[in-house]
Design an enzyme around this catalytic site. Structure first.
Site, PDB file in Angstrom:
ATOM      1  CB  VAL A  61      -0.962   0.138   1.326  1.00  0.00           C
ATOM      2  CG1 VAL A  61      -2.197  -1.057   1.209  1.00  0.00           C
ATOM      3  CG2 VAL A  61      -0.217   0.027   2.653  1.00  0.00           C
ATOM      4  CG  ASN A  83      -7.781  -2.863   8.048  1.00  0.00           C
ATOM      5  OD1 ASN A  83      -8.206  -2.654   9.224  1.00  0.00           O
ATOM      6  ND2 ASN A  83      -7.244  -4.029   7.703  1.00  0.00           N
ATOM      7  CE1 TYR A 148      -0.026  -0.182  14.753  1.00  0.00           C
ATOM      8  CE2 TYR A 148      -0.831   0.731  16.874  1.00  0.00           C
ATOM      9  CZ  TYR A 148      -1.182   0.025  15.895  1.00  0.00           C
ATOM     10  OH  TYR A 148      -2.095  -0.567  15.402  1.00  0.00           O
ATOM     11  CB  THR A 183      -5.314  -9.543  14.406  1.00  0.00           C
ATOM     12  OG1 THR A 183      -4.153  -8.755  14.427  1.00  0.00           O
ATOM     13  CG2 THR A 183      -6.605  -9.016  14.650  1.00  0.00           C
TER      14      THR A 183
HETATM   15  P1  NAD Z   1      -2.945  -8.444  10.779  1.00  0.00           P
HETATM   16  O1  NAD Z   1      -1.393  -8.413  10.729  1.00  0.00           O
HETATM   17  O2  NAD Z   1      -3.892  -9.646  11.067  1.00  0.00           O
HETATM   18  O3  NAD Z   1      -3.315  -7.824   9.453  1.00  0.00           O
HETATM   19  C1  NAD Z   1      -2.712  -6.851   8.722  1.00  0.00           C
HETATM   20  C2  NAD Z   1      -2.542  -7.022   7.230  1.00  0.00           C
HETATM   21  O4  NAD Z   1      -2.187  -6.032   6.481  1.00  0.00           O
HETATM   22  C3  NAD Z   1      -1.894  -8.233   6.677  1.00  0.00           C
HETATM   23  O5  NAD Z   1      -2.612  -9.351   6.121  1.00  0.00           O
HETATM   24  C4  NAD Z   1      -0.506  -7.827   6.429  1.00  0.00           C
HETATM   25  O6  NAD Z   1      -0.153  -8.731   5.230  1.00  0.00           O
HETATM   26  C5  NAD Z   1      -1.027  -6.524   5.742  1.00  0.00           C
HETATM   27  N1  NAD Z   1      -0.033  -5.427   5.401  1.00  0.00           N
HETATM   28  C6  NAD Z   1       0.784  -5.247   6.026  1.00  0.00           C
HETATM   29  N2  NAD Z   1       1.741  -4.269   5.434  1.00  0.00           N
HETATM   30  C7  NAD Z   1       1.233  -4.196   4.122  1.00  0.00           C
HETATM   31  C8  NAD Z   1       1.684  -3.234   3.294  1.00  0.00           C
HETATM   32  N3  NAD Z   1       2.669  -2.400   3.234  1.00  0.00           N
HETATM   33  N4  NAD Z   1       0.823  -3.482   1.845  1.00  0.00           N
HETATM   34  C9  NAD Z   1      -0.439  -4.294   1.904  1.00  0.00           C
HETATM   35  N5  NAD Z   1      -0.747  -4.809   3.037  1.00  0.00           N
HETATM   36  C10 NAD Z   1       0.064  -4.958   4.177  1.00  0.00           C
HETATM   37  O7  NAD Z   1      -3.415  -7.111  11.882  1.00  0.00           O
HETATM   38  P2  NAD Z   1      -4.752  -6.417  12.173  1.00  0.00           P
HETATM   39  O8  NAD Z   1      -4.799  -6.561  13.414  1.00  0.00           O
HETATM   40  O9  NAD Z   1      -5.928  -7.018  11.261  1.00  0.00           O
HETATM   41  O10 NAD Z   1      -4.450  -5.060  11.840  1.00  0.00           O
HETATM   42  C11 NAD Z   1      -5.419  -4.042  10.925  1.00  0.00           C
HETATM   43  C12 NAD Z   1      -5.321  -2.847  11.214  1.00  0.00           C
HETATM   44  O11 NAD Z   1      -5.728  -2.624  12.479  1.00  0.00           O
HETATM   45  C13 NAD Z   1      -3.749  -2.057  11.381  1.00  0.00           C
HETATM   46  O12 NAD Z   1      -3.852  -0.957  10.857  1.00  0.00           O
HETATM   47  C14 NAD Z   1      -3.536  -2.252  12.766  1.00  0.00           C
HETATM   48  O13 NAD Z   1      -2.676  -1.369  13.020  1.00  0.00           O
HETATM   49  C15 NAD Z   1      -4.959  -1.815  13.148  1.00  0.00           C
HETATM   50  N6  NAD Z   1      -5.219  -2.198  14.547  1.00  0.00           N
HETATM   51  C16 NAD Z   1      -5.086  -3.404  15.235  1.00  0.00           C
HETATM   52  C17 NAD Z   1      -5.204  -3.668  16.696  1.00  0.00           C
HETATM   53  C18 NAD Z   1      -4.926  -4.987  17.172  1.00  0.00           C
HETATM   54  O14 NAD Z   1      -4.965  -5.221  18.287  1.00  0.00           O
HETATM   55  N7  NAD Z   1      -4.854  -5.873  16.289  1.00  0.00           N
HETATM   56  C19 NAD Z   1      -5.670  -2.682  17.198  1.00  0.00           C
HETATM   57  C20 NAD Z   1      -5.712  -1.319  16.951  1.00  0.00           C
HETATM   58  C21 NAD Z   1      -5.616  -1.065  15.512  1.00  0.00           C
END
Ligand code: NAD
Length: 251
Positions: A61, A83, A148, A183
């Site tokens: 991305v 996302n 982050y 996750t």
């Molecule tokens: P995850 O690691 O399960 O999923 C993230 C996905 O993004 C993965 O499939 C990964 O391959 C993809 N990704 C990473 N870098 C990328 C790039 N440069 N280009 C394209 N794809 C890319 O994690 P998640 O928890 O589902 O995260 C989704 C979002 O939620 C993120 O932005 C994360 O910061 C946010 N978030 C997560 C939490 C948590 O506790 N899990 C809390 C708050 C916010």
């Protein structure tokens, strides 16, 4: 208004895992016609087994060239879920510049490129809605998460600015700020890996969940419901909000 996405097309980044995958499944279950799914991990997208028309984009991305091509080829776009993201650890005073830039490139630059392209396509469409995945760490400063939290505060504010810029055009932009969600993003963290090695993954997640008044982490499916609501016509009057979805963690 209903939670009905029939005839609509949506873009979801980070769709190969966790929250993004849950959103893709949620939109599929709510009648979406077509999905553009972006992730660096092809297997995650392939494993989704959706019933709608799927366009898989195995790309980073943070690559502007990808988004240029996407914009030219995508056609009609009604919704976007900005996302994709990666975690980071370390205090501000201890984080290397290289690490800082890596997190900013994906979590902030990538979100900018995604949202900007999506809004231009929605303007051509004459309507639309987008949701950006921020984090509760954008609202509550948590020690030791380095770049982050800064990037997540940036994307939340980016959503609010874009909301102000596009409200009169019929385009809504909101953000969700999740607390801990079970996750794969946690698996890259050093402290988490140590806890998993010592107690197993389930206990490690449960241990961190105890810091949330609700008593546990959210599931990705729970966050997908929040994102789905904000995307939908049920939230027609809601734009520029950052919805805390954190089991009370920020209280
Ligand atoms: P995850 O690691 O399960 O999923 C993230 C996905 O993004 C993965 O499939 C990964 O391959 C993809 N990704 C990473 N870098 C990328 C790039 N440069 N280009 C394209 N794809 C890319 O994690 P998640 O928890 O589902 O995260 C989704 C979002 O939620 C993120 O932005 C994360 O910061 C946010 N978030 C997560 C939490 C948590 O506790 N899990 C809390 C708050 C916010």
């Amino acid at each position: 208004p209903k939670l009905d996405f029939s005839g609509r097309t949506a873009l979801v980044t980070g769709a190969g895992s966790g929250i993004g995958a849950a959103v893709a499944r949620w939109l599929d279950a709510h009648g979406i016609a077509a999905l553009h799914l972006v992730d660096i991990n092809a297997h995650g997208i392939e494993a989704l087994a959706l019933t709608c028309e799927v366009h898989a984009h195995v790309h980073d991305v943070s690559d502007p060239q990808f988004w240029g091509g996407f914009e030219r080829a995508a056609g009609k776009l009604d919704h976007a879920v900005v996302n994709a993201g990666i975690g980071s650890g370390g205090q501000i005073a201890e984080q290397s510049f290289k690490d800082w830039r890596r997190v900013m490139a994906v979590n902030l630059d990538g979100a900018f490129l995604t949202l900007a392209a999506a809004i231009r396509l929605m303007r051509a469409n004459g309507r639309g809605s987008a949701v950006v995945t921020s984090s509760i760490t954008a609202v509550k400063p948590v020690a030791g998460i380095g770049a982050y939290g800064v990037a997540k505060a940036g994307v939340a504010h980016m959503a609010r600015i874009a909301a102000a810029e596009n409200a009169a055009l019929g385009i809504r932009v909101n953000a969700v700020a999740p607390g801990g969600v079970d996750t794969a993003i946690w698996d890259a963290g050093e402290a988490f890996r140590e806890a998993v090695a010592a107690h197993g993954r389930e206990a490690a997640i449960a241990g961190m969940g105890a810091s949330h008044p609700r008593g546990r982490f959210a599931t990705a499916d729970e966050i997908a419901c929040d994102i789905g609501y904000l995307l939908s016509d049920m939230a027609a009057n809601v734009t520029g909000v950052v919805l805390n979805t954190d089991g009370g963690y920020s209280l």
